[in-house]
Design an enzyme around this catalytic site. Structure first.
Site, mmCIF file in Angstrom:
data_model
loop_
_atom_site.group_PDB
_atom_site.id
_atom_site.type_symbol
_atom_site.label_atom_id
_atom_site.label_comp_id
_atom_site.label_asym_id
_atom_site.label_seq_id
_atom_site.Cartn_x
_atom_site.Cartn_y
_atom_site.Cartn_z
ATOM 1 N N HIS A 1 0.835 -1.204 0.000
ATOM 2 C CA HIS A 1 0.000 0.000 0.000
ATOM 3 C C HIS A 1 0.872 1.257 0.000
ATOM 4 C CE1 HIS A 1 -3.085 -2.707 2.155
ATOM 5 N NE2 HIS A 1 -3.534 -2.511 0.930
ATOM 6 N N LYS B 1 -21.033 -2.185 11.542
ATOM 7 C CA LYS B 1 -20.291 -3.231 12.252
ATOM 8 C C LYS B 1 -19.850 -2.709 13.614
ATOM 9 C CE LYS B 1 -18.347 -5.994 8.529
ATOM 10 N NZ LYS B 1 -17.091 -6.488 7.939
ATOM 11 N N ARG C 1 -2.424 -6.360 -7.809
ATOM 12 C CA ARG C 1 -1.368 -7.332 -7.556
ATOM 13 C C ARG C 1 -1.349 -8.440 -8.598
ATOM 14 N NH1 ARG C 1 -2.145 -10.272 -3.163
ATOM 15 N NH2 ARG C 1 -4.307 -9.684 -3.053
ATOM 16 N N SER D 1 -2.977 -7.704 2.723
ATOM 17 C CA SER D 1 -3.407 -7.521 4.110
ATOM 18 C C SER D 1 -3.879 -8.830 4.722
ATOM 19 C CB SER D 1 -4.525 -6.483 4.188
ATOM 20 O OG SER D 1 -4.044 -5.209 3.853
#
Length: 147
Positions: free
Chosen positions: A17, A41, A91, A128
């Site tokens: 990132h 959430k 990616r 991640s």
């Protein structure tokens, strides 16, 4: 002034990132890193606030970078900053298929252009989710995180 946003959950913000953000700063005058979250959430707000602080500390006093949490549509977040561009890192090929659909949708509902930056070969494996999995299993993940 050309402003771009770099949205993501950044859980955690990895060296991949950071590389995308640094490269975006060579193209754009300013970069707003948007840490997206779901307001429905429980506990999410606190975790996102920590991510924002972490990313702010990585970029220090670089006045070209702003970090902010947001919820809702990414194009609405971009409009708040007058950003005409969304930066996304890719990616692998499967990332492109997903990201292109998002870019096409965003283009359909706004005049905001998506710019794709591909991961450097040596960082393409860093994600991640991989970092979270390693950390959950007791591995030192420091080498995958910005200093």
């Amino acid at each position: 002034m050309r402003t771009a946003i770099f949205p993501g959950s950044f859980d955690p913000f990895t060296i991949g990132h950071k590389d995308i953000a640094d490269r975006a700063l060579k193209i754009f005058d300013s970069l707003v890193i948007g840490v997206g979250f779901n307001i429905n959430k429980p506990g999410n707000s606190e975790m996102v606030a920590e991510r924002v602080k972490t990313i702010e500390s990585i970029f220090g006093d670089d006045d070209r970078v702003k970090v902010e949490a947001y919820s809702g549509l990414t194009v609405d977040f971009a409009r708040r900053y007058g950003a005409a561009f969304i930066v996304r890192g890719l990616r692998e090929v499967k990332d492109f298929e997903y990201e292109r659909n998002l870019a096409d949708t965003n283009a359909e509902i706004s005049d905001i252009e998506t710019v794709f930056l591909t991961a450097r070969p040596e960082l393409g494996f860093v994600s991640s989710s991989m970092v979270r999995e390693l950390k959950a299993n007791g591995y030192d993940v420091a080498r995958f995180l910005p200093k």
